[in-house]
Enzyme design. Structure first.
Site: not given
Ligand code: 5GP
Length: 111
Positions: A28-29, A84, A90-91, A97, A99
């Site tokens: 994760d970034i 999520n 929080g998605q 995906h 986590h």
């Molecule tokens: P969500 O909030 O949808 O459950 O999780 C999305 C996740 O994707 C977040 O934890 C966010 O930091 C990660 N993320 C978003 N954009 C990027 C990206 O460009 N590269 C990577 N490696 N992770 C990302």
């Protein structure tokens, strides 16, 4: 197209842990724990878990097994797995995906 599709297509870089014909795993970034990676299907059919159908059963199982194998490879005995599902929880990226987070203590329930 989501950012994850661009990562699958190698249009934008990611720190990739694992890849096969069906899934991709990358760090994760914006990590929320010392180890925080995502496991995603390569198909764009499933924007969130709610959209998954019975026909995705094997794929979802594959994602889970991959998540736990990679957690073990990263040296994690205890880890948290989070999906999520929807903006309200929080998605932010609408490509399914998983986590996987570990390397610190976690509280329960999550916020
Ligand atoms: P969500 O909030 O949808 O459950 O999780 C999305 C996740 O994707 C977040 O934890 C966010 O930091 C990660 N993320 C978003 N954009 C990027 C990206 O460009 N590269 C990577 N490696 N992770 C990302």
């Amino acid at each position: 197209m989501t950012i994850f599709k661009k990562i699958i297509n190698k249009e934008i870089p990611a720190n990739i842990l694992y890849e096969d014909d069906f899934c991709l795993a990358f760090h994760d970034i914006n990590p929320k724990a010392p180890i925080h990676f995502l496991v995603i299907p390569k198909t764009t059919e499933i924007d969130k878990l709610s959209s998954a159908k019975k026909e995705h059963k094997d794929l979802l199982g594959h994602l889970m097994i991959t998540a736990k194998e990679l957690a073990e490879k990263e040296g994690l005995k205890d880890f948290r797995v989070v999906i999520n599902n929807g903006e309200g929880v929080g998605q932010t990226v609408f490509h399914l995906h998983i986590h996987v987070l570990g390397g610190r203590d976690f509280t329960w329930p999550p916020g």
